[in-house]
Scaffold this active site. Structure first.
Site, PDB file in Angstrom:
ATOM      1  N   HIS A  46       0.851  -1.190   0.000  1.00 27.52           N
ATOM      2  CA  HIS A  46       0.000   0.000   0.000  1.00 27.52           C
ATOM      3  C   HIS A  46       0.883   1.234   0.000  1.00 27.52           C
ATOM      4  CE1 HIS A  46      -3.820  -1.975   1.774  1.00 27.52           C
ATOM      5  NE2 HIS A  46      -2.926  -2.936   1.667  1.00 27.52           N
ATOM      6  N   TYR A 214      -6.217  -7.343  -1.709  1.00 23.32           N
ATOM      7  CA  TYR A 214      -6.390  -6.180  -2.569  1.00 23.32           C
ATOM      8  C   TYR A 214      -5.789  -6.435  -3.950  1.00 23.32           C
ATOM      9  CZ  TYR A 214      -1.646  -5.380  -0.668  1.00 23.32           C
ATOM     10  OH  TYR A 214      -0.346  -5.522  -0.259  1.00 23.32           O
TER      11      TYR A 214
END
Length: 381
Positions: A46, A214
């Protein structure tokens, strides 16, 4: 007089960022990496708005945003029932309120962009550091291939097992946290064929374990998961070992069908120990200074470990630009004063594994802009 030189040990995400930012600040910088090459290893990461604003200075913000996925929310869900604990707005909200996008991306794709931001010829592979000597006037580095390098200062960006940290504080093994992480990349086509409806950025929780999942690309052709699972001891050699679907199904028994489907869709699963250290008494000594996991490693549960290393690199570049290498000691002190509290706070929250489980305000992390942070010798985050 020969030009003053900075040597960075470690060309990971923090070391690469520090190198490129210090070069842009006008310093002569060489980066030494023990690996003989980098490859696109199977891991996601991220990059929050706090880091994307640093990438803006490096000229890679748009490329990172184009390559990665930009989720509209961070979702937290009950691992068993699937009920939503939180829906943290990202997407347009992040761009508007925090000043940049929130991106999930393949670590290898991100790293390639960062490496390209370094000046040509300044990254040196296959340089395993074997000896370090700070003689007061400079630092002599000796590598396993027999080459030597002398620098005015040395930045230890060489991870949790940092040789520079060892030179400053002596040998000490990191602490095993009692947790392991399973990692796997799944082709998007596999999930589509199996009829598994996944969300762009979601964390599945129960009381003592979780799975974060994700997309890692803008085309959504890759989906990644990483877990946190209690494990009594790390009895294996090496940084990771293969894991199995059977082991994961057992670890996540009773979890939601989407989680079971992700496990069943994973062809290759690895298992990694989660290591950390107690806060260090110092971040620098003499002509050597630490950043990232070399001085404040943390569990990855907040998705901010690499971000803190990149923020460190940006702050170090700011502080040395302020003082110059002729007064590096003041630069190091300024750097630590402006980083210790924020990095320690993120480390504590990450290790506690509470981040965004409830509908909290993440602005203190995502809204932070290191270039708007007023430098001070007793500065707080």
């Amino acid at each position: 007089m020969s030009p003053q030189k900075i040597a960075i040990i470690g060309a990971g995400l923090g070391g690469a960022a520090a190198g490129a930012l210090l070069q842009r600040a006008g310093f002569s910088v060489d980066v030494f990496e023990q690996a003989d090459a980098f490859s696109r290893l199977g891991a996601g990461i991220h990059m929050g708005p706090n880091v994307m604003k640093i990438f803006r200075r490096l000229g890679i913000e748009d490329a990172v945003a184009r390559l990665g996925s930009q989720p509209d929310f961070w979702l937290s869900r009950d691992g068993a029932s699937g009920d939503y604990f939180s829906r943290i707005p990202l997407g347009d909200f992040a761009r508007r309120e925090y000043g940049a996008a929130y991106v999930t991306i393949h670590r290898g794709d991100l790293h390639e962009l960062q490496i390209a931001a370094l000046q040509p010829g300044t990254l040196h592979f296959d340089k395993r550091l074997t000896e370090i000597e700070d003689d007061g006037a400079g630092v002599d580095l000796t590598f396993a291939d027999g080459t030597r390098h002398r620098a005015d200062i040395v930045v230890g960006a060489d991870g949790i097992n940092s040789r520079i940290r060892e030179a400053l504080l002596g040998p000490e093994k990191p602490n095993y946290s009692g947790w392991v992480a399973h990692r796997a990349l799944i082709p998007g086509a596999t999930l589509e064929a199996a009829g598994i409806a996944v969300e762009p950025c979601v964390k599945w929780w129960t009381d003592d374990r979780h799975m974060m999942a994700y997309y890692t690309t803008s085309t959504r052709n890759e989906y990644y998961f990483v877990t946190g699972v209690p494990h009594p001891a790390w009895e294996f050699d090496g940084n990771s070992v293969p894991a199995s679907r059977e082991e994961m199904h057992e670890a996540f028994a009773g979890y939601h069908p989407v989680v079971q489907g992700l496990i069943a869709s994973a062809d290759e699963i690895s298992k990694w120990p989660l290591l950390n250290r107690n806060p260090l008494p110092l971040w620098s000594r003499g002509r050597m200074v630490l950043l990232g996991d070399a001085c404040h490693p943390m569990k990855p549960h907040m998705a901010q470990g690499a971000a803190m290393a990149i923020e460190d690199g940006a702050m170090l570049a700011r502080c040395l630009a302020e003082t110059g290498l002729s007064d590096f000691a003041t630069g190091f002190q300024l750097y630590e004063a402006n980083r210790r509290e924020r990095a320690s706070r993120v480390q504590a929250v990450s290790n506690a594994n509470t981040w965004l489980r409830t509908q909290e305000d993440p602005a203190w992390v995502f809204g932070y802009d290191i270039y708007e942070h007023a430098l001070g010798s007793d500065a707080a985050a």
